[in-house]
Each structure stands twice: as structure tokens, then as C-alpha cells.
Design a protein around this motif. Structure first.
Motif, PDB file in Angstrom:
ATOM      1  N   VAL A 177       0.860  -1.193   0.000  1.00  0.00           N
ATOM      2  CA  VAL A 177       0.000   0.000   0.000  1.00  0.00           C
ATOM      3  C   VAL A 177       0.890   1.234   0.000  1.00  0.00           C
ATOM      4  N   ARG A 178       0.382   2.305  -0.570  1.00  0.00           N
ATOM      5  CA  ARG A 178       1.158   3.546  -0.532  1.00  0.00           C
ATOM      6  C   ARG A 178       0.244   4.721  -0.236  1.00  0.00           C
ATOM      7  N   LEU A 179       0.844   5.731   0.377  1.00  0.00           N
ATOM      8  CA  LEU A 179       0.145   7.001   0.544  1.00  0.00           C
ATOM      9  C   LEU A 179       0.367   7.803  -0.726  1.00  0.00           C
ATOM     10  N   GLU A 180      -0.723   8.302  -1.273  1.00  0.00           N
ATOM     11  CA  GLU A 180      -0.645   9.050  -2.532  1.00  0.00           C
ATOM     12  C   GLU A 180      -1.628  10.205  -2.441  1.00  0.00           C
ATOM     13  N   TYR A 181      -1.368  11.251  -3.214  1.00  0.00           N
ATOM     14  CA  TYR A 181      -2.265  12.408  -3.229  1.00  0.00           C
ATOM     15  C   TYR A 181      -3.184  12.377  -4.434  1.00  0.00           C
ATOM     16  N   ARG A 182      -2.821  11.616  -5.427  1.00  0.00           N
ATOM     17  CA  ARG A 182      -3.653  11.417  -6.604  1.00  0.00           C
ATOM     18  C   ARG A 182      -3.397  10.009  -7.096  1.00  0.00           C
ATOM     19  N   ARG A 183      -4.212   9.558  -8.044  1.00  0.00           N
ATOM     20  CA  ARG A 183      -4.172   8.152  -8.409  1.00  0.00           C
ATOM     21  C   ARG A 183      -3.210   7.820  -9.548  1.00  0.00           C
ATOM     22  N   MET A 185       0.176   8.942 -12.271  1.00  0.00           N
ATOM     23  CA  MET A 185       1.424   9.693 -12.386  1.00  0.00           C
ATOM     24  C   MET A 185       1.848  10.220 -11.018  1.00  0.00           C
ATOM     25  N   GLU A 186       1.694   9.374 -10.025  1.00  0.00           N
ATOM     26  CA  GLU A 186       2.033   9.739  -8.655  1.00  0.00           C
ATOM     27  C   GLU A 186       3.273   8.972  -8.235  1.00  0.00           C
ATOM     28  N   ILE A 187       4.029   9.580  -7.345  1.00  0.00           N
ATOM     29  CA  ILE A 187       5.170   8.909  -6.730  1.00  0.00           C
ATOM     30  C   ILE A 187       4.793   8.695  -5.269  1.00  0.00           C
ATOM     31  N   ALA A 188       5.143   7.543  -4.725  1.00  0.00           N
ATOM     32  CA  ALA A 188       4.766   7.238  -3.345  1.00  0.00           C
ATOM     33  C   ALA A 188       5.232   8.347  -2.409  1.00  0.00           C
ATOM     34  N   VAL A 189       4.304   8.869  -1.597  1.00  0.00           N
ATOM     35  CA  VAL A 189       4.706   9.766  -0.509  1.00  0.00           C
ATOM     36  C   VAL A 189       5.459   8.905   0.504  1.00  0.00           C
ATOM     37  N   VAL A 190       4.826   7.834   0.921  1.00  0.00           N
ATOM     38  CA  VAL A 190       5.482   6.705   1.582  1.00  0.00           C
ATOM     39  C   VAL A 190       4.727   5.457   1.157  1.00  0.00           C
ATOM     40  N   GLY A 191       5.326   4.290   1.328  1.00  0.00           N
ATOM     41  CA  GLY A 191       4.642   3.048   0.994  1.00  0.00           C
ATOM     42  C   GLY A 191       5.183   1.927   1.863  1.00  0.00           C
ATOM     43  N   ALA A 192       4.399   0.868   1.973  1.00  0.00           N
ATOM     44  CA  ALA A 192       4.850  -0.275   2.776  1.00  0.00           C
ATOM     45  C   ALA A 192       4.375  -1.573   2.152  1.00  0.00           C
ATOM     46  N   ALA A 193       5.241  -2.576   2.207  1.00  0.00           N
ATOM     47  CA  ALA A 193       4.887  -3.924   1.767  1.00  0.00           C
ATOM     48  C   ALA A 193       5.029  -4.861   2.953  1.00  0.00           C
ATOM     49  N   ALA A 194       4.188  -5.881   2.986  1.00  0.00           N
ATOM     50  CA  ALA A 194       4.290  -6.895   4.032  1.00  0.00           C
ATOM     51  C   ALA A 194       4.093  -8.263   3.425  1.00  0.00           C
ATOM     52  N   SER A 195       4.804  -9.245   3.964  1.00  0.00           N
ATOM     53  CA  SER A 195       4.510 -10.638   3.646  1.00  0.00           C
ATOM     54  C   SER A 195       4.308 -11.373   4.959  1.00  0.00           C
ATOM     55  N   VAL A 196       3.279 -12.192   4.988  1.00  0.00           N
ATOM     56  CA  VAL A 196       2.900 -12.890   6.212  1.00  0.00           C
ATOM     57  C   VAL A 196       2.718 -14.362   5.881  1.00  0.00           C
ATOM     58  N   THR A 197       3.279 -15.239   6.711  1.00  0.00           N
ATOM     59  CA  THR A 197       2.936 -16.661   6.639  1.00  0.00           C
ATOM     60  C   THR A 197       2.332 -17.037   7.989  1.00  0.00           C
ATOM     61  N   LEU A 198       1.179 -17.689   7.931  1.00  0.00           N
ATOM     62  CA  LEU A 198       0.471 -18.045   9.153  1.00  0.00           C
ATOM     63  C   LEU A 198       0.655 -19.523   9.462  1.00  0.00           C
ATOM     64  N   ALA A 199       0.739 -19.843  10.743  1.00  0.00           N
ATOM     65  CA  ALA A 199       0.773 -21.240  11.182  1.00  0.00           C
ATOM     66  C   ALA A 199      -0.655 -21.787  11.177  1.00  0.00           C
ATOM     67  N   SER A 200      -0.778 -23.082  11.416  1.00  0.00           N
ATOM     68  CA  SER A 200      -2.099 -23.713  11.311  1.00  0.00           C
ATOM     69  C   SER A 200      -3.084 -23.137  12.338  1.00  0.00           C
ATOM     70  N   ASP A 201      -2.566 -22.609  13.461  1.00  0.00           N
ATOM     71  CA  ASP A 201      -3.472 -22.020  14.452  1.00  0.00           C
ATOM     72  C   ASP A 201      -3.783 -20.555  14.166  1.00  0.00           C
ATOM     73  N   LEU A 211       9.794  -0.774   3.562  1.00  0.00           N
ATOM     74  CA  LEU A 211       9.239   0.576   3.467  1.00  0.00           C
ATOM     75  C   LEU A 211       9.768   1.329   2.246  1.00  0.00           C
ATOM     76  N   THR A 212       8.888   2.102   1.654  1.00  0.00           N
ATOM     77  CA  THR A 212       9.182   2.869   0.439  1.00  0.00           C
ATOM     78  C   THR A 212       9.273   4.361   0.770  1.00  0.00           C
ATOM     79  N   ALA A 213      10.292   5.012   0.247  1.00  0.00           N
ATOM     80  CA  ALA A 213      10.418   6.475   0.295  1.00  0.00           C
ATOM     81  C   ALA A 213      10.595   7.034   1.707  1.00  0.00           C
ATOM     82  N   VAL A 214      11.257   6.274   2.581  1.00  0.00           N
ATOM     83  CA  VAL A 214      11.551   6.804   3.918  1.00  0.00           C
ATOM     84  C   VAL A 214      13.033   6.659   4.275  1.00  0.00           C
ATOM     85  N   ALA A 215      13.875   6.355   3.298  1.00  0.00           N
ATOM     86  CA  ALA A 215      15.311   6.161   3.525  1.00  0.00           C
ATOM     87  C   ALA A 215      15.994   6.274   2.158  1.00  0.00           C
TER      88      ALA A 215
END
Lengths: 299, 180
Positions: A177-183, A185-201, A211-215
Motif C-alpha cells: 500500500v502507498r500514501l498518494e495524493y492522486r491516483r 502519475m504519482e510517486i509514493a509519498v510513503v509506501g509499505a509492503a508486508a509478507s505474512v505466513t500463518l501457522a495452522s493455528d 518501506l518505500t520512500a523513507v530512507a
């Protein structure tokens, strides 16, 4: 100047060995040249007709996305959407339809912008870059590839030919997901990606956040190992948000202040983990998350 | 499909003209051969070498979409696309939409809906809309907005342009998928 249109990968690598620079869609290279950032390289080799770079290949152990796959392909390719959903989320946000038609994954990665949308998804999915020359192939971790804004450790003559990710268990999900001001021709204000693996419980087996655009480069959030075994609830999401905000070192520019970016990166990280966990549980969250959940710019 | 059998432009032999390349491409179904420098953009070649001034140059920065043309059927920003990369490929510009006597349905509908004011964005809008309807003959409102999202209009407020695309889709019978 010289310009050749490569009809085989060997052609392209031979031209690179002679000092040519690669061009695919030119959506960074040509735009940058016309803006006066960097003149067009004296010698160019077009790599956009190489079918061998435009394939997505899935085996039991890995998924391999050719560097020449366009954003328009990434956002609808069934293998990418199934196995690397965060990349599809990101590709769907890049530029405009015209940008996505010719812009490529390899171009996005090798342009090295800290605001690149596909970068954080690749990191959380454990991708490595395949770099080739006429005589050798090497695999480079992304945190070793990106050395600064617009800078990579690739050597002259090396071509990024693919991004390769390990196969993941069925109980995994990813999101960007990214923070954007328009939909568009936008460049990420900031953005984040996550990957999750869940156990059986239903508890977290593994979690990665980038993280995007914070470093100066795409930044992976460290120290998440202690969250394994936790359930994905408000407490966990708040903890992820706090760590993301704490580890970000953003700049102030015309799109946002450093303080605003630091605050918002926590919100984006939280939402990315939330969407990735939903996907890991098999709940449908349409691509891209920005549109499916109204994270981004409003109508 | 495009002919990719002869995709290596031949640079002129030597000397001062070394940067001039012979490029063959098809525009609106007609073959063109041009001699152009490597750094020439497609919109400039269309407008100056070919006299096809329907394609507009707005921002020259991939932001506005006034220069939108189709490359093998897909919209691209021709301001920032190297003309030499079009060797052997098919370009469609706004001049390729109308037949001799009749406006294209999109052109007729954008006029009827009041989707044209100053007109500068119109060629690019039409090309994006045309590509959208070719791949998605029954787009939703949201799909139309995404399809046109790379085209800026500073006059109309977009509503009448979107209406024109929806009207065109509504009046066009959906044909069964065909080859090509």
C-alpha cells in the motif's frame, strides 16, 4: 550515438560489453534525459523485444519474473497475483496505463529510486536480482544491489535479467500500500509492503515488512522475529506501526515533511500487514490494495 | 503481429551523419521510412517528419497524455518514447480513427456529449479511450476512469468525456472475440 535493437539476449549482452546502456520502455531514461537530468547515453541497446526477459516462470521451489515483464503484465499475470500479490499491487499503481504498458520490473529495480513501488514488495518476498554479462551470471541480494538514491552496485556491462523469489507456503499472503495524493502519475509519498505466513493455528509464523520512500533505499523493518507466534490483532499491528515509524529516516521534500512521513509510514505498514494477513487466510483483497480498501487518493 | 525480422536500423556509414538512422514503421496502416537522429521523440517525428499534427505536445514529461498514441495497440506517451524504438512497429494516431467520410464513434460521441472544449487533450483522450474499448468493450465507470487516468483535461471536468466513452460502448455491439 549508436542504437541497436537486440533480437537475442546474447546480442544485448554483447552490446552492453561494448559500453551500451539498456533501454526498455524508457519511462525513466528518456523522461530523465528530456528533463535535463542526465543526457541520453551515447550508446543504447533496446531490450524490450527479448521474449526471454518477458516471461514469468513458476517451479515448485521458486518464481522467476523476467526483468522485461511490464507493469501492465505484472498486475494481471495469474502467477504473480497468486504468488507475489504485493508486486501486482505495486505494479498497478505505477505511473499511468501508458507508463505501465512499456515500463518494466527490471527498469523499476535498476533505476534505484527509494520511491520505487515494486522494491518493497520484492524485499518482503525475499527476491534476489539476477545480473548477467556476456560471460557470467551472478545473484545479488537487493540490499546489496541498492546502494543509494538512483545508485546500484551493478557493474558496467551487467544486465538485470530476472528477479527470483523462493516459493512460499499456501498460508502466505503479501500486500503493498502507498500514501498518494492522486491516483495517476504519482510517486509514493510513503509506501509499505508486508509478507505474512500463518501457522495452522492462525498465529504468525513469519512476517517481513519493507518501506518505500523513507530512507535512501528501500528499507526493511528489522527486529520483527519476536512477533512470531502472535495473532494478527490491534496490538500486533500497533507494534509493527511503531517499529516502522521508528526505523524510518525520511527526508522533507515537496511531497511531505519528514515528520509526516514518519507518522504515515506506520499507518501504511499496519495496513500492509493487515491486508497481507487477510490474503494469507484466503480472504479476498482485490489488487491493488489501494483501490480495494480506499487507502489511497479519494475520488 | 509486427514484422521483427529486420529490427536493426542501419546507421549511416560514417562521418557527420553517423547519428542518423533509417527507421521504417507503420503509421495508421501506411508504411513510412524516415531518417532520424537517435534521440528524436516519436511525437516530434509524427508531427514534423510525417505532418501528423493531431498528436499534441503538452508537458513533454509524461504527465498530461496529450501525446498519447498507440504502439501495437497499446497507449504510450509519444513525447518520451524514442522514435527509433518504433522500428518495424505499428503506430496509431488520432488521424487513424476516422474513415474518409465518417467520424469514429468515439469522436462523434465526444462531440455530442460536449466533451470537447479547447480540444488540446482530445486526441490523446480518444486514443486512450479507443485502446480501452478495443480490449474491454463494456467497461465500468471505474474502468473508464482508470483507462483515461493518464490524460489531463483542464476544461471539461472529465464527466462529459467519460459519458462519451460510456455512450460509445453502449451503442457498439459486442462482437465475439476475433483473431488480432
Amino acid at each position: 550515438m549508436s542504437f541497436t535493437i537486440a533480437t537475442s539476449l546474447d546480442d544485448a549482452l554483447a552490446a552492453l560489453a561494448d559500453g551500451a546502456r539498456p533501454i526498455a520502455g524508457g519511462t525513466d531514461l528518456v523522461v530523465g534525459a528530456r528533463q535535463g537530468k542526465d543526457p541520453l547515453p551515447q550508446n543504447l541497446v533496446a531490450i524490450d523485444r527479448l521474449g526471454e526477459l518477458a516471461r514469468v516462470e513458476v517451479t515448485d521451489s521458486e518464481i522467476r519474473i523476467g526483468a522485461g515483464v511490464t507493469h501492465a503484465q505484472l498486475m494481471v499475470d495469474a502467477s504473480v497475483v497468486d504468488h507475489c500479490t504485493a508486486i501486482a499491487d505495486a505494479a498497478a499503481l505505477v505511473g499511468s496505463p501508458a507508463t505501465r504498458n512499456v515500463g518494466t520490473l527490471g527498469g523499476n529495480v535498476m533505476n534505484g529510486s527509494p520511491a520505487m513501488d515494486t522494491g518493497a514488495p520484492l524485499v518482503v518476498l525475499g527476491a534476489t536480482a539476477e545480473l548477467r554479462t556476456a560471460s557470467a551470471t551472478r545473484t545479488v541480494a537487493l540490499d546489496e544491489l541498492w546502494t543509494g538514491p538512483g545508485q546500484t552496485s551493478a557493474q558496467p556491462g551487467e544486465l538485470c535479467t530476472a528477479l527470483v523469489m523462493p516459493a512460499r507456503p499456501a498460508t502466505s499472503g503479501s500486500a503493498y500500500v502507498r500514501l498518494e495524493y492522486r491516483r495517476t502519475m504519482e510517486i509514493a509519498v510513503v509506501g509499505a509492503a508486508a509478507s505474512v505466513t500463518l501457522a495452522s493455528d492462525g498465529a504468525i509464523e513469519s512476517l517481513r515488512v519493507a518501506l518505500t520512500a523513507v530512507a535512501p533505499t528501500i528499507l526493511e523493518v528489522t527486529g520483527l522475529d519476536d512477533l512470531s507466534g502472535s495473532t494478527v490483532d490491534d496490538g500486533l499491528l500497533a507494534s509493527v506501526a511503531e517499529r516502522a515509524s521508528g526505523q524510518a529516516t525520511p527526508i522533507t521534500d515537496l511531497r511531505a515533511s519528514d515528520r509526516y512521513r514518519s507518522k504515515m509510514i506506520g499507518v501504511m505498514a499496519r495496513r500492509a500487514v493487515e491486508a497481507a494477513a487477510m490474503r494469507a487466510r484466503g480472504e479476498a483483497v482485490a489488487v491493488p490494495v489501494n483501490r480495494a480498501t480506499g487507502v489511497g487518493a479519494a475520488e | 503481429m509486427t514484422d521483427t525480422t529486420s529490427t536493426s536500423p542501419t546507421p549511416a556509414a560514417s562521418g557527420a551523419a553517423a547519428d542518423i538512422n533509417a527507421v521504417s514503421l507503420s503509421v495508421n496502416g501506411a508504411p513510412y521510412n524516415v531518417a532520424i537522429a537517435t534521440d528524436r521523440n516519436l511525437s516530434g517525428v509524427l508531427r514534423n517528419e510525417m505532418g501528423l499534427t493531431g498528436t499534441k505536445e503538452g508537458c513533454d514529461d509524461c504527465e498530461c497524455g496529450a501525446c498519447m498514441v498507440l504502439l501495437d495497440g497499446q497507449p504510450i506517451n509519444s513525447c518520451s518514447y524514442l522514435a527509433i524504438q518504433c522500428q518495424g512497429r505499428e503506430i496509431t494516431t488520432v488521424e487513424g480513427l476516422a474513415s474518409r467520410d465518417d467520424l469514429h464513434p468515439l469522436q462523434r460521441n465526444i462531440l455530442a456529449a460536449g466533451g470537447v472544449q479547447c480540444g488540446f487533450c482530445t486526441p490523446g483522450m480518444l486514443m486512450s479511450a479507443h485502446a480501452l474499448l478495443e480490449t474491454n468493450p463494456e467497461p465500468t465507470q471505474e474502468e473508464i476512469r482508470i483507462g483515461l487516468s493518464g490524460n489531463l483535461c483542464r476544461c471539461t471536468g472529465y464527466a462529459k468525456i467519460i459519458e462519451a466513452v460510456a455512450n460509445t460502448a453502449a451503442e457498439t455491439p459486442v462482437a465475439p472475440p476475433s483473431a488480432g
